[in-house]
Design a protein around this motif. Structure first.
Motif, PDB file in Angstrom:
ATOM      1  N   THR A 180       2.611  -2.896  -5.642  1.00  0.00           N
ATOM      2  CA  THR A 180       3.936  -2.409  -6.031  1.00  0.00           C
ATOM      3  C   THR A 180       4.523  -3.355  -7.062  1.00  0.00           C
ATOM      4  O   THR A 180       4.212  -4.554  -7.077  1.00  0.00           O
ATOM      5  N   GLY A 181       5.398  -2.818  -7.916  1.00  0.00           N
ATOM      6  CA  GLY A 181       5.912  -3.652  -8.981  1.00  0.00           C
ATOM      7  C   GLY A 181       7.348  -3.390  -9.339  1.00  0.00           C
ATOM      8  O   GLY A 181       7.964  -2.378  -8.927  1.00  0.00           O
ATOM      9  N   ALA A 182       7.862  -4.306 -10.137  1.00  0.00           N
ATOM     10  CA  ALA A 182       9.221  -4.150 -10.653  1.00  0.00           C
ATOM     11  C   ALA A 182       9.294  -3.030 -11.678  1.00  0.00           C
ATOM     12  O   ALA A 182      10.390  -2.669 -12.126  1.00  0.00           O
ATOM     13  N   ASP A 183       8.134  -2.489 -12.070  1.00  0.00           N
ATOM     14  CA  ASP A 183       8.116  -1.357 -13.003  1.00  0.00           C
ATOM     15  C   ASP A 183       8.322  -0.031 -12.290  1.00  0.00           C
ATOM     16  O   ASP A 183       8.080   1.033 -12.859  1.00  0.00           O
ATOM     17  N   SER A 199      13.730   2.109  -8.767  1.00  0.00           N
ATOM     18  CA  SER A 199      13.918   0.696  -9.073  1.00  0.00           C
ATOM     19  C   SER A 199      12.689  -0.055  -8.578  1.00  0.00           C
ATOM     20  O   SER A 199      11.697   0.565  -8.149  1.00  0.00           O
ATOM     21  N   ALA A 200      12.753  -1.378  -8.647  1.00  0.00           N
ATOM     22  CA  ALA A 200      11.607  -2.202  -8.251  1.00  0.00           C
ATOM     23  C   ALA A 200      11.156  -1.868  -6.833  1.00  0.00           C
ATOM     24  O   ALA A 200      11.980  -1.639  -5.940  1.00  0.00           O
ATOM     25  N   VAL A 201       9.828  -1.846  -6.659  1.00  0.00           N
ATOM     26  CA  VAL A 201       9.258  -1.607  -5.331  1.00  0.00           C
ATOM     27  C   VAL A 201       8.809  -2.954  -4.792  1.00  0.00           C
ATOM     28  O   VAL A 201       7.962  -3.627  -5.389  1.00  0.00           O
ATOM     29  N   TYR A 202       9.390  -3.367  -3.627  1.00  0.00           N
ATOM     30  CA  TYR A 202       9.200  -4.722  -3.146  1.00  0.00           C
ATOM     31  C   TYR A 202       8.018  -4.885  -2.187  1.00  0.00           C
ATOM     32  O   TYR A 202       7.390  -5.941  -2.157  1.00  0.00           O
ATOM     33  N   SER A 203       7.764  -3.887  -1.388  1.00  0.00           N
ATOM     34  CA  SER A 203       6.700  -4.065  -0.381  1.00  0.00           C
ATOM     35  C   SER A 203       6.063  -2.729  -0.054  1.00  0.00           C
ATOM     36  O   SER A 203       6.603  -1.658  -0.387  1.00  0.00           O
ATOM     37  N   LEU A 204       4.932  -2.815   0.625  1.00  0.00           N
ATOM     38  CA  LEU A 204       4.213  -1.619   1.046  1.00  0.00           C
ATOM     39  C   LEU A 204       3.289  -1.959   2.202  1.00  0.00           C
ATOM     40  O   LEU A 204       2.947  -3.124   2.428  1.00  0.00           O
ATOM     41  N   MET A 205       2.882  -0.928   2.927  1.00  0.00           N
ATOM     42  CA  MET A 205       1.928  -1.101   4.021  1.00  0.00           C
ATOM     43  C   MET A 205       1.260   0.222   4.328  1.00  0.00           C
ATOM     44  O   MET A 205       1.845   1.295   4.154  1.00  0.00           O
ATOM     45  N   PHE A 206      -0.019   0.140   4.717  1.00  0.00           N
ATOM     46  CA  PHE A 206      -0.753   1.325   5.148  1.00  0.00           C
ATOM     47  C   PHE A 206      -0.554   1.524   6.645  1.00  0.00           C
ATOM     48  O   PHE A 206      -0.493   0.553   7.414  1.00  0.00           O
ATOM     49  N   ASP A 216       5.422  -5.099 -15.225  1.00  0.00           N
ATOM     50  CA  ASP A 216       6.431  -6.069 -14.809  1.00  0.00           C
ATOM     51  C   ASP A 216       5.893  -6.799 -13.577  1.00  0.00           C
ATOM     52  O   ASP A 216       4.741  -6.598 -13.173  1.00  0.00           O
ATOM     53  N   THR A 217       6.717  -7.628 -12.974  1.00  0.00           N
ATOM     54  CA  THR A 217       6.332  -8.402 -11.793  1.00  0.00           C
ATOM     55  C   THR A 217       5.714  -7.503 -10.735  1.00  0.00           C
ATOM     56  O   THR A 217       6.217  -6.395 -10.466  1.00  0.00           O
ATOM     57  N   ILE A 218       4.634  -7.993 -10.127  1.00  0.00           N
ATOM     58  CA  ILE A 218       3.991  -7.270  -9.018  1.00  0.00           C
ATOM     59  C   ILE A 218       4.455  -7.941  -7.731  1.00  0.00           C
ATOM     60  O   ILE A 218       4.171  -9.124  -7.490  1.00  0.00           O
ATOM     61  N   HIS A 219       5.163  -7.187  -6.899  1.00  0.00           N
ATOM     62  CA  HIS A 219       5.804  -7.782  -5.730  1.00  0.00           C
ATOM     63  C   HIS A 219       4.899  -7.854  -4.503  1.00  0.00           C
ATOM     64  O   HIS A 219       5.046  -8.778  -3.696  1.00  0.00           O
ATOM     65  N   ASP A 224      -3.471   4.679  10.927  1.00  0.00           N
ATOM     66  CA  ASP A 224      -4.405   5.808  10.851  1.00  0.00           C
ATOM     67  C   ASP A 224      -4.926   6.038   9.434  1.00  0.00           C
ATOM     68  O   ASP A 224      -5.639   7.013   9.182  1.00  0.00           O
ATOM     69  N   ARG A 225      -4.531   5.172   8.472  1.00  0.00           N
ATOM     70  CA  ARG A 225      -5.042   5.174   7.107  1.00  0.00           C
ATOM     71  C   ARG A 225      -4.521   6.319   6.249  1.00  0.00           C
ATOM     72  O   ARG A 225      -4.891   6.439   5.081  1.00  0.00           O
ATOM     73  N   ARG A 226      -3.665   7.160   6.794  1.00  0.00           N
ATOM     74  CA  ARG A 226      -3.266   8.359   6.066  1.00  0.00           C
ATOM     75  C   ARG A 226      -1.945   8.220   5.327  1.00  0.00           C
ATOM     76  O   ARG A 226      -1.630   9.049   4.472  1.00  0.00           O
ATOM     77  N   THR A 227      -1.176   7.194   5.675  1.00  0.00           N
ATOM     78  CA  THR A 227       0.169   7.114   5.152  1.00  0.00           C
ATOM     79  C   THR A 227       0.406   5.746   4.533  1.00  0.00           C
ATOM     80  O   THR A 227      -0.086   4.730   5.040  1.00  0.00           O
ATOM     81  N   LEU A 228       1.173   5.745   3.463  1.00  0.00           N
ATOM     82  CA  LEU A 228       1.606   4.509   2.819  1.00  0.00           C
ATOM     83  C   LEU A 228       3.121   4.477   2.858  1.00  0.00           C
ATOM     84  O   LEU A 228       3.786   5.473   2.530  1.00  0.00           O
ATOM     85  N   ALA A 229       3.685   3.352   3.300  1.00  0.00           N
ATOM     86  CA  ALA A 229       5.136   3.174   3.319  1.00  0.00           C
ATOM     87  C   ALA A 229       5.513   2.143   2.274  1.00  0.00           C
ATOM     88  O   ALA A 229       4.859   1.098   2.148  1.00  0.00           O
ATOM     89  N   THR A 230       6.567   2.425   1.506  1.00  0.00           N
ATOM     90  CA  THR A 230       7.010   1.506   0.452  1.00  0.00           C
ATOM     91  C   THR A 230       8.510   1.261   0.591  1.00  0.00           C
ATOM     92  O   THR A 230       9.257   2.123   1.070  1.00  0.00           O
ATOM     93  N   ALA A 231       8.926   0.075   0.150  1.00  0.00           N
ATOM     94  CA  ALA A 231      10.344  -0.296   0.188  1.00  0.00           C
ATOM     95  C   ALA A 231      10.782  -0.697  -1.201  1.00  0.00           C
ATOM     96  O   ALA A 231      10.040  -1.377  -1.921  1.00  0.00           O
ATOM     97  N   SER A 232      12.022  -0.312  -1.571  1.00  0.00           N
ATOM     98  CA  SER A 232      12.418  -0.476  -2.965  1.00  0.00           C
ATOM     99  C   SER A 232      13.855  -0.958  -3.103  1.00  0.00           C
ATOM    100  O   SER A 232      14.701  -0.798  -2.202  1.00  0.00           O
ATOM    101  N   ALA A 233      14.107  -1.497  -4.286  1.00  0.00           N
ATOM    102  CA  ALA A 233      15.472  -1.886  -4.631  1.00  0.00           C
ATOM    103  C   ALA A 233      16.375  -0.682  -4.817  1.00  0.00           C
ATOM    104  O   ALA A 233      17.597  -0.840  -4.963  1.00  0.00           O
ATOM    105  N   ASP A 234      15.802   0.519  -4.826  1.00  0.00           N
ATOM    106  CA  ASP A 234      16.629   1.722  -4.958  1.00  0.00           C
ATOM    107  C   ASP A 234      17.279   2.129  -3.641  1.00  0.00           C
ATOM    108  O   ASP A 234      17.804   3.220  -3.500  1.00  0.00           O
TER     109      ASP A 234
END
Length: 1010
Positions: free
Chosen positions: A958-961, A674-681, A941-944, A684-694
């Protein structure tokens, strides 16, 4: 002969007429002194004789001096005797001549003295390193206008000081030059002037001789010297000399006047030429300027045209599209062309194989993923090295078939390749050495085209499907001598109503115990082939409403996918092959679904259709599959799709005659449903965390940014996850959810994150979380109109610090200032609130920023705050004095509500995202005058949200796509990426088509690999 005779007579006459007189002897000298006196009746005193002989003995040229001395002595005689006293009174032999000259000079009047001086100086030749000598001059050299000249000549001649003849004048005695002091003084006073005079005299004579030829006149330095000397000369010039000098001066004046006239004319001409030259330069300058403007306008037009063409070609010909965009940027480095370069990888990049000359029917990877086989209706199969799928290299062409080649498959060990052809055969090839494949055997027995081939998991059995309506099993344990094992027969009449080619094929389950077959109707049949000599029918899968084109087993053998002309793909549960169950129907294609295949981890299914698209589906939950993305690019129907063994590349074949190798591992991350609402690196630059409507948060490994991989899925929230935040060490992750909670996670093991604690104090959804710069305080914002602060020194037991509340609006965002002293929060009433949290247990409100809300973010290195608003603008605030915030600038550009803004690590670049499906980059070198530098497009779609990688060269959005996309923000890095992945440079013909009139300059020629 006459000339020679005359010379002979002249020589004889000279010999007879010349008498050589040598020096007088003593006796001859005495006779020369005494005898003239005796004949005249005079006597010479013996003392005088002795003195004269002594003074004259041995001296050259002494006779003239002796003669003059005796004359002067005679004038001073005593009676008839010439005495020594008289001799001495006359001045002696050396002084007599000078005394005579001096006496004569003194007797002249002033005018005569000047004439005498001028005359005697003319008669003297100055020596050059030698003694001065007498000089014979012509009468014409004398100044005929001098009234004293004749008297002076007569007096000097009478005194025997000069000798006159009819034409010449000369000094009688050269000794006068040495013995007359006055003359010696005259010569010494201005010797250089006398030389100038003599040269002037000679030049005058020459001029007169040449009939006063103007070419003989003085000029230049000689004239200047003569003129200067004449102005002060003593004695004066003669009339001829004056005429000569005057003529020289007049000639010089005339020449100077002529030169001046010429110079004036030259200056006038120069002025005219200068004016003309300036006019010419102006004309040339105008022409050059006009030409430059025309060239600029042409270049701008060509670059804009190329950008538009690149956008149109990005799906179908990504390599050409990327090069067009890059060439356009180099031609005109403007924002539009820059956008084209940065957006080159907005969609998955595909490399095109164009060697086949007809429809491409099948593409299969060898099990090690380094070799690809493609088949075509051009009658060939081709082998390609694809260790680097961006730069595939054709290594062999298999051309034994006599008709179109419909299918191919590698044996499980990769040593054999089987091909199926419309020539009614299947052929077996040894591809152990891909550069030198050779045919091993021919599988013959079908009576019509062979459409498909498949090896059993052990590689000993080959199954073939044919248009002769049969599916056959073959023993290929010895590929040189394949022989039939069995023909499948389910007792059903499969005769077709027309002669249209219908799909016939079979696929093995991973265990090798089951075979799934299609025979041109709407069903899939399962067979027990545990004993390939005696296969028997298990069951039939029904549900499709039109012809089934292909089937594929999942990697674990428990799932089956079928693709049909009814525009659907279906998933089946084969856990019990005797009782299969339909799990889901995948809809979305707008035409026949021709091919389906699972990726190696079973979580993704790819389908290809006659609608010219490939679609990827998340089937990790096979009962609720969802579409991940749609891949366009082929210009005609798609025949087959195949994943590489590492799932990073998807190969597809098409009626358009190309094979496309699509990179699935690069810049688009899929996995959220589902839509991905946020993200952060991570720090240490090696990992990306994302949060979603799923309801999940996910961790992605970006150690290799070119090969991002999902590490873990964080589950536990019971509603949408709005935000994530990491502490400065990167070992604690906070997630905020619509389920009213904040969860803390231990990220010590990124592959297995562990939940630490759940904070459930909010009464409504938690919209954002943020850690303080020192990592000891956590802030959470909520639509329940509160912000809560927690002490998390011990993350397992967070301690509440304070609650900040609003009477009228919920909070949508929260952010700490770089020094941790301020907290900013955006609210639903379109204001941003500021608190002083120096004392985290007693925060103090200090200011309200009106007009903007929803999201806030601090610049990392200065007191600049960015706020966003539904009015489509972003605003920058100066918080140097946080109690009196000042608006710095407003950033227009988005055409819909702005969702988020993120600074790079230096605070000099800002990325903004919005509902207009774009991300915009802004240069904040001067925060009062921000400049938009790029617009990134690709989300559908919308870029969150957006976040910069700490190295500032990569941006994640991240986006609603349902996707996360990685972007190059450096034009240099984007250029390097383009030139690294293209498999061939733009051709001369392509260049001429897209950039007519410009010199061929492929932007990536230096990076091309052969």
């Amino acid at each position: 002969m006459t000339d020679q005779l005359g010379l002979t007579r002249l020589a004889e006459a000279l010999q007879e007429s010349q008498v050589l007189v040598g020096p007088l002897t003593g006796d001859e000298l005495r006779e020369a002194i005494i005898q003239p006196a005796v004949r005249a009746g005079y006597t010479v005193e013996s003392a005088l004789l002795a003195t004269l002989c002594t003074n004259a003995d041995g001296r050259a040229g002494v006779l003239p001096l002796l003669s003059h001395a005796l004359l002067e002595t005679w004038r001073r005689r005593r009676g008839n005797t010439l005495t020594l006293a008289g001799f001495q009174a006359s001045g002696g032999m050396d002084g007599a001549l000078g005394q005579t000259a001096e006496t004569l000079y003194a007797s002249l009047d002033v005018g005569q003295q000047a004439s005498a001086k001028a005359l005697i100086l003319r008669l003297t030749a100055l020596g050059e390193g030698t003694e001065d000598t007498k000089r014979r001059i012509g009468r014409g050299e004398l100044d005929a206008d001098d009234p004293h000249l004749d008297a002076v000549l007569e007096r000097l001649a009478v005194a025997r000081l000069i000798t006159l003849d009819c034409d010449t004048v000369e000094l009688t005695h050269e000794a006068l030059i040495r013995s007359w002091p006055r003359l010696h003084r005259w010569l010494s006073e201005d010797r250089e002037g006398l030389r100038i005079h003599h040269r002037l005299t000679e030049a005058t004579t020459a001029w007169e001789t040449l009939d006063r030829d103007p070419g003989a006149l003085y000029r230049g330095t000689r004239l200047a010297l003569a003129r200067d000397w004449a102005q002060r000369c003593d004695p004066p010039l003669s009339t001829p000399e004056r005429r000569f000098l005057e003529a020289s001066i007049a000639a010089e004046v005339a020449e100077r006047s002529l030169v001046q006239r010429r110079a004036r004319r030259l200056r006038q001409l120069l002025v005219v030429l200068t004016v003309l030259l300036l006019l010419a330069f102006a004309a040339v300058g105008y022409a050059v300027h006009a030409q430059r403007l025309a060239a600029q306008e042409r270049n701008i037009a060509l670059s804009q045209k190329a950008v538009a063409e690149a956008a149109a070609l990005r799906a179908t010909n990504p390599a050409l599209a990327a090069q067009l965009g890059l060439a356009a940027y180099r031609l005109v480095p403007a924002s539009q062309t820059r956008d084209s370069v940065l957006n080159a990888f907005a969609t998955p990049y595909a490399t095109r194989l164009t060697a086949h000359t007809d429809v491409t029917t099948r593409a299969v990877f060898r099990p090690d993923g380094r070799l690809l086989a493609t088949t075509s209706r051009d009658g060939t199969a081709r082998l390609w090295e694809v260790g680097d799928p961006h730069h595939p290299r054709e290594v062999a062409v298999l051309s034994s078939h006599t008709a179109p080649v419909q299918g191919a498959v590698f044996s499980p060990d990769g040593r054999l390749l089987a091909t199926a052809s419309w020539d009614s055969t299947a052929r077996l090839w040894d591809v152990t050495e891909p550069h030198q494949p050779h045919e091993l055997g021919v599988v013959a027995g079908h009576t019509d085209a062979v459409y498909s081939v498949a090896f059993s998991p052990d590689g000993n059995v080959l199954v073939t499907g044919s248009a002769d309506r049969t599916i056959r099993l073959w023993d290929v344990s010895d590929p040189r001598e394949p022989h039939p094992l069995a023909t499948l027969d389910d007792g059903v009449d499969h005769r077709w109503a027309s002669n249209i080619n219908k799909p016939v094929g079979a696929i093995w389950s991973p265990s090798g115990a089951t075979l799934a077959t299609i025979t041109g109707d709407t069903s899939v049949r399962l067979w027990d082939v545990s004993n390939p000599h005696q296969p028997h029918h298990l069951t039939t899968l029904t549900g499709h409403t039109d012809v089934i084109w292909s089937v594929a087993f999942g990697p674990d053998g428990r799932a089956l996918a079928s693709a049909s002309a009814d525009r659907t793909a279906r998933l089946w549960d084969l856990t019990d092959p005797q009782q299969p169950q339909q799990l889901a129907v995948l809809t979305g294609h707008t035409n026949d679904v021709i091919s389906a295949t699972f990726n190696p981890d079973r979580h993704v299914l790819a389908t290809g259709s006659t609608d010219r698209t490939v679609r990827l589906w998340d089937v990790s939950n096979p009962r609720q599959p969802r579409e991940l993305t749609s891949l366009a690019g082929h210009t005609d129907m798609i025949w087959s799709v195949a994943f590489s063994p590492d799932a990073r590349t998807l190969a597809s074949t098409s009626d358009d005659g190309t094979v496309r190798l699509t990179d699935l591992s690069g810049r688009v991350l899929t996995g959220h449903t589902s839509a991905v609402y946020s993200l952060m690196f991570s720090p240490d630059r090696r990992t990306l965390a994302t949060a979603s409507a799923d309801r999940t948060a996910r961790l992605w490994d970006l150690t290799d940014p070119q090969r991002p991989q999902q590490l873990a899925v964080l589950t536990g929230h019971t509603d949408e996850v709005f935000a994530t935040a990491s502490n400065p060490r990167g070992d604690i992750l906070a997630t905020a959810s619509a389920d009213h909670t904040v969860r803390l996670w231990d990220l010590t093991d990124l592959h297995q994150p562990r939940p630490l604690v759940t904070l459930a104090d909010h009464a409504e959804g938690v919209t954002a979380v943020a850690f303080s710069p020192d990592g000891t305080v956590l802030a959470s914002s909520s639509t329940d109109r509160t912000i809560r602060l927690w002490r998390i020194t011990d993350p397992r037991q967070p301690r509440p610090l304070a609650t900040l509340s609003s009477e009228s609006a919920g909070f949508m965002s929260v952010a700490f200032s770089p020094d941790g002293a301020l907290l900013a929060a955006g609210s639903t009433d379109r204001t941003t609130q500021l608190w002083d949290i120096t004392n985290t247990e007693q925060p103090q409100p200090i200011a309200t920023l009106p007009g903007h809300s929803t999201a806030t973010s601090f610049s990392p290195h200065d007191w600049v705050l960015v706020t966003m608003s539904p009015d489509h603008t972003v605003r920058l605030w100066d918080l140097a004095n946080p109690r009196k915030p000042k608006s710095l600038a407003s950033l227009p550009g988005h055409t819909a509500t702005i969702q988020n803004a993120a600074f790079n690590s230096t605070g000099t670049v800002l990325a903004t995202t919005g509902n207009d499906h774009t991300t915009r980059l802004w240069n904040l070198a001067n925060p009062r005058h921000p400049e938009q530098t790029a617009t990134l497009t690709g989300h559908t779609d919308t870029i969150h949200a957006a976040a910069f990688h700490p190295d500032n060269t990569t941006l994640a959005t991240t986006g609603a796509d349902h996707t996360i996309r990685l972007w190059d923000t450096s034009i240099e890095q984007a250029t390097a990426r383009i030139c690294n992945v293209i498999d061939r440079p733009i051709t001369q013909a392509e260049w001429d088509h897209h950039f007519p009139g410009l010199h061929y300059q492929p932007p990536c020629r230096q990076n091309h690999r052969d």
